[in-house]
Enzyme design. Structure first.
Site, short mmCIF file in Angstrom:
data_model
loop_
_atom_site.label_atom_id
_atom_site.label_comp_id
_atom_site.label_asym_id
_atom_site.label_seq_id
_atom_site.Cartn_x
_atom_site.Cartn_y
_atom_site.Cartn_z
N HIS A 42 7.03 -27.35 18.66
CA HIS A 42 8.24 -27.62 17.86
C HIS A 42 9.26 -26.50 17.98
CE1 HIS A 42 6.36 -31.15 16.18
NE2 HIS A 42 5.27 -30.43 15.96
N LYS A 76 -2.26 -6.80 12.11
CA LYS A 76 -3.03 -5.61 12.51
C LYS A 76 -2.50 -5.05 13.82
CE LYS A 76 -4.77 -4.25 10.02
NZ LYS A 76 -4.73 -4.89 8.73
N CYS A 121 3.49 9.53 -2.07
CA CYS A 121 3.35 10.96 -2.38
C CYS A 121 1.90 11.32 -2.71
CB CYS A 121 4.22 11.31 -3.58
SG CYS A 121 5.91 10.77 -3.41
N ARG A 123 -1.49 9.33 3.16
CA ARG A 123 -0.62 8.53 2.28
C ARG A 123 0.81 8.47 2.80
NH1 ARG A 123 -3.01 8.48 -3.10
NH2 ARG A 123 -0.96 8.46 -4.07
N TRP A 179 7.02 11.37 -0.26
CA TRP A 179 7.52 10.26 0.57
C TRP A 179 8.83 9.87 -0.07
CZ3 TRP A 179 6.46 4.46 0.39
CH2 TRP A 179 6.67 3.88 1.63
N GLU A 199 1.21 -3.55 13.40
CA GLU A 199 1.42 -2.35 12.59
C GLU A 199 0.86 -1.10 13.23
OE1 GLU A 199 -0.44 -2.07 8.76
OE2 GLU A 199 -2.03 -3.43 9.32
N LYS A 214 -0.13 4.14 3.09
CA LYS A 214 -1.37 3.43 2.78
C LYS A 214 -1.21 2.58 1.53
CE LYS A 214 -5.56 2.06 2.90
NZ LYS A 214 -5.87 0.99 3.88
N ASN A 272 4.76 11.76 -8.66
CA ASN A 272 4.65 10.54 -7.86
C ASN A 272 5.27 9.43 -8.69
OD1 ASN A 272 3.24 11.92 -5.96
ND2 ASN A 272 1.30 10.79 -6.22
N GLY A 273 6.05 8.55 -8.03
CA GLY A 273 6.60 7.40 -8.76
C GLY A 273 8.12 7.37 -8.69
N GLU A 331 -3.52 -12.44 10.24
CA GLU A 331 -3.99 -11.06 10.00
C GLU A 331 -4.16 -10.32 11.33
OE1 GLU A 331 -3.99 -9.00 7.86
OE2 GLU A 331 -5.35 -7.46 8.60
C1 AGP Z 1 -2.66 -3.41 5.73
O1 AGP Z 1 -3.08 -3.26 7.10
C2 AGP Z 1 -1.25 -3.07 5.55
N1 AGP Z 1 -1.13 -1.65 5.78
C3 AGP Z 1 -0.58 -3.55 4.28
O2 AGP Z 1 -0.14 -4.83 4.59
C4 AGP Z 1 -1.42 -3.64 2.98
O3 AGP Z 1 -2.39 -4.62 3.12
C5 AGP Z 1 -0.48 -4.04 1.83
O4 AGP Z 1 0.46 -3.00 1.65
C6 AGP Z 1 -1.22 -4.30 0.51
O5 AGP Z 1 -1.87 -3.13 0.10
P1 AGP Z 1 -2.97 -3.27 -1.09
O6 AGP Z 1 -4.09 -4.11 -0.56
O7 AGP Z 1 -3.39 -1.85 -1.38
O8 AGP Z 1 -2.29 -3.92 -2.26
#
Ligand code: AGP
Length: 608
Positions: free
Chosen positions: A503, A484, A2, A27, A75, A487, A603, A99-100, A480
């Site tokens: 394996h 990337k 949010c 967000r 959200w 997502e 985010k 928010n929360g 990673e």
């Molecule tokens: C990153 O590309 C992702 N969107 C996600 O995995 C992110 O890294 C994860 O939610 C952790 O977020 P933070 O670093 O703000 O704790």
């Protein structure tokens, strides 16, 4: 996640609120709304969907100019996305955005029902709003009403509130969710994140937990209890407005990748004015008796932890475990003396990581947080904090934050290596010089070859499945790279240790299956290349990301490739990371997807 905005001053509040909500769209949200205060009236307009839906509704109403208002992008967590579940939530005496998550919303509902209240929405927020309404009815004193409610509420919240009989003030209160306030000579601003305030003022304060902020035209007061003023710290935010804008790039993600050289330079050089790298401005007691490190994080931050594990074990010879925060928080942990619990997070607001930190503190671990957002919850609650200096990261896919987290972990590894006598000062200085002088330029040279990477990405845009493979640190980087790509391009990919394919999963390799091989570790190059031949012989279409020295010395198989620039081995992980981030970016952009706001993602994941 949010977004909250608030404005009170001498300008029309509605345009300021809408612009602020637009700055927070990244967000992630599924509904939006505003409340506008007048001397004897409160108008609340809200709608399911994007901001354009809200603006359509506002256009249908004859909205008079209001000088005080609050806004929200929601959200959904409790209650499906709908007009009635959207914020703000109005009660008889106030309007509120939140928010929360209020965890005891059911018991509060039961109490309020007995007090004659009724409810129109499914949200925990409406219960919180009416609880504050209940307390306000008792005293007609806003600060005590909010602080009384805070005593009753369980869970996390950031509130923006306007009391209908005080239409020229906004009140704010937070617990476990960020709130920022700012002011200029004529107005005051409230937001859940800095970019919404930056167009108006750089003078910002991250509100402390349990402190009520009272925003008036051009001034803000803080209270820790009714009629008792509290002192909160304002800072001149380093981030310019442009930083929070795209600055001419098609997407925030590409802009943020392009900022990596300066972010890395900023993160490293601040700590290399002396040796060992001065991480803690003199007091490095938290590192003194470290015998092992447990790194805890989520998603990309956890992957940075894997790279950090490799570097800390290599340089400092300290055993490192890396744990997913949502697992760590529920695991029956075994405490080992001498363990430092290290938390990585870009936002500093990730619910699972915060919960893991709190558990680690309960278990008696010393806690260190490496975060990118000043004053975030993780930063405030860890025993010590190291701030990366990546600047705002708006795109949901984390890139520069990951790179600077790895750089900070390298400095931590070198710091520990010196403290423990595992490395000579000369050797540490050599690596530090590489990180300071060669790393940014090497990353810049990869960014300059973006077109080359874009061409490579075009060969996988139609793929449905693909593999990333690597050994050692290259496997950590492959994890990673895979996340990337997944997502933001929605292509299913898996990262595998090269030696593990045989394996089981090599059965998935068939004619034309794309396999992205990452080879930067010279000691493992021969074995890794063997893995490449293995998959090629089964029909795979390989794209090889490898270092210049390996490309020069080894006989590479016939396949597409991206050869990294010549640079020291200590710099290679960062340079490779930038290359695979661009690879994912161009794949997504080529597919015409919403690179910065991928479906289903937010985010900052501030709920479980
Ligand atoms: C990153 O590309 C992702 N969107 C996600 O995995 C992110 O890294 C994860 O939610 C952790 O977020 P933070 O670093 O703000 O704790």
């Amino acid at each position: 996640m949010c977004g909250i905005v608030g404005y009170v001053g001498n300008k029309s509040s509605l345009p300021v609120l809408l612009e602020g909500l637009r700055m927070l769209e990244y967000r992630g949200y599924d509904s939006a709304g505003v409340s506008l205060a007048y001397e004897r009236d409160m108008i609340t307009v809200k709608s399911k969907g994007k901001l354009c839906e809200l603006e359509k509704k506002l256009a249908e109403r004859n909205i008079r100019e209001s000088l005080c208002g609050i806004g929200h992008t929601r959200w959904a967590t409790h209650g499906a996305p709908s007009d009635i579940n959207s914020h703000p939530h109005e009660t008889e005496l106030l309007t509120l955005v939140h928010n929360g998550i209020i965890e005891n919303h059911k018991s509060i509902e039961g109490f309020l029902l007995r007090e004659g209240y009724s409810f129109v929405s499914e949200t925990d927020t409406e219960r919180a709003a009416k609880l504050i309404d209940y307390f306000y009815k008792q005293t007609r004193e806003p600060i005590s009403a909010l602080l009384e409610a805070k005593k009753t509420l369980l869970g996390s919240f950031a509130f923006g509130v306007i009391f209908k009989d005080i239409p020229s003030k906004i009140y704010a209160l937070r617990k476990d969710n960020p709130l920022i306030v700012g002011y200029d000579s004529t107005s005051s601003y409230l937001a859940s994140d800095i970019p919404a305030i930056l167009p108006y003022t750089k003078r910002c304060c991250r509100l402390s937990e349990g402190i009520v902020a009272e925003l008036s035209s051009g001034s803000i007061s803080f209270y820790d209890k009714p009629f008792s003023l509290a002192d909160e710290k304002f800072e001149e935010v380093e981030w310019t407005c442009e930083q929070a804008q795209k600055g001419g790039f098609p997407h925030f993600m590409l802009k943020e990748i392009s900022e990596e050289p300066s972010a890395l330079r900023s993160t490293v050089e601040r700590r290399l004015d002396s040796l060992p790298p001065s991480l803690f401005e003199g007091d490095d007691s938290i590192l003194k008796c470290v015998e092992r490190i447990s790194i805890v994080a989520c998603g990309t931050a956890m992957h940075a932890g894997l790279v950090g594990q490799n570097m800390i074990e290599k340089y400092a010879r300290i055993p490192v475990s890396v744990e997913i925060a949502s697992e760590f928080r529920y695991r029956d942990s075994i405490i080992q003396n001498g363990t430092l619990a290290l938390f990585l997070s870009q936002s500093g607001e990730t619910a699972d990581t915060i919960a893991a930190l709190r558990k680690a503190k309960e278990l008696g671990y010393p806690t260190l947080a490496i975060v990118n957002v000043f004053g975030s919850t993780l930063a405030r609650e860890a025993d010590r904090v190291l701030y990366t200096n990546a600047g705002p990261e708006i795109s949901v896919a984390s890139t520069k934050a990951y790179s600077v987290q790895c750089a900070m972990l390298a400095l931590l590894a070198l710091n520990l290596a010196l403290l423990r006598g595992e490395m000579s000062e000369d050797k540490v200085k050599k690596i530090c010089r590489s990180l300071l002088c060669e790393l940014p330029s090497a990353v810049e040279s990869v960014i300059a070859r973006g077109e080359e990477i874009r061409t490579l990405s075009q060969s996988i845009t139609d793929a449905e499945h693909l593999f990333f493979i690597g050994r050692g640190i290259d496997y950590s980087l492959a994890l990673e790279a895979s996340l990337k790509l997944k997502e933001i391009s929605y292509i299913h990919s898996e990262a595998y240790p090269s030696g593990e394919l045989k394996h089981g999963t090599i059965s998935l390799i068939s004619d034309g299956t794309p396999v992205i091989s990452i080879i930067t570790d010279r000691a493992l190059a021969e074995k890794s290349l063997f893995g490449v031949h293995e998959v090629i012989s089964r029909g795979a279409r390989v794209i090889l990301f490898c270092s210049e020295d390996i490309a020069r010395e080894a006989s590479l198989p016939h396949c597409e490739r991206f050869i990294l620039p010549k640079c020291p081995s200590s710099v290679l992980p960062f340079v490779l990371a930038t290359a695979v981030q661009l690879f994912a970016y161009y794949t997504s952009a080529e597919k015409g997807l919403d690179v910065d706001k991928p479906r289903n993602l937010a985010k900052s994941v501030t709920v479980e």
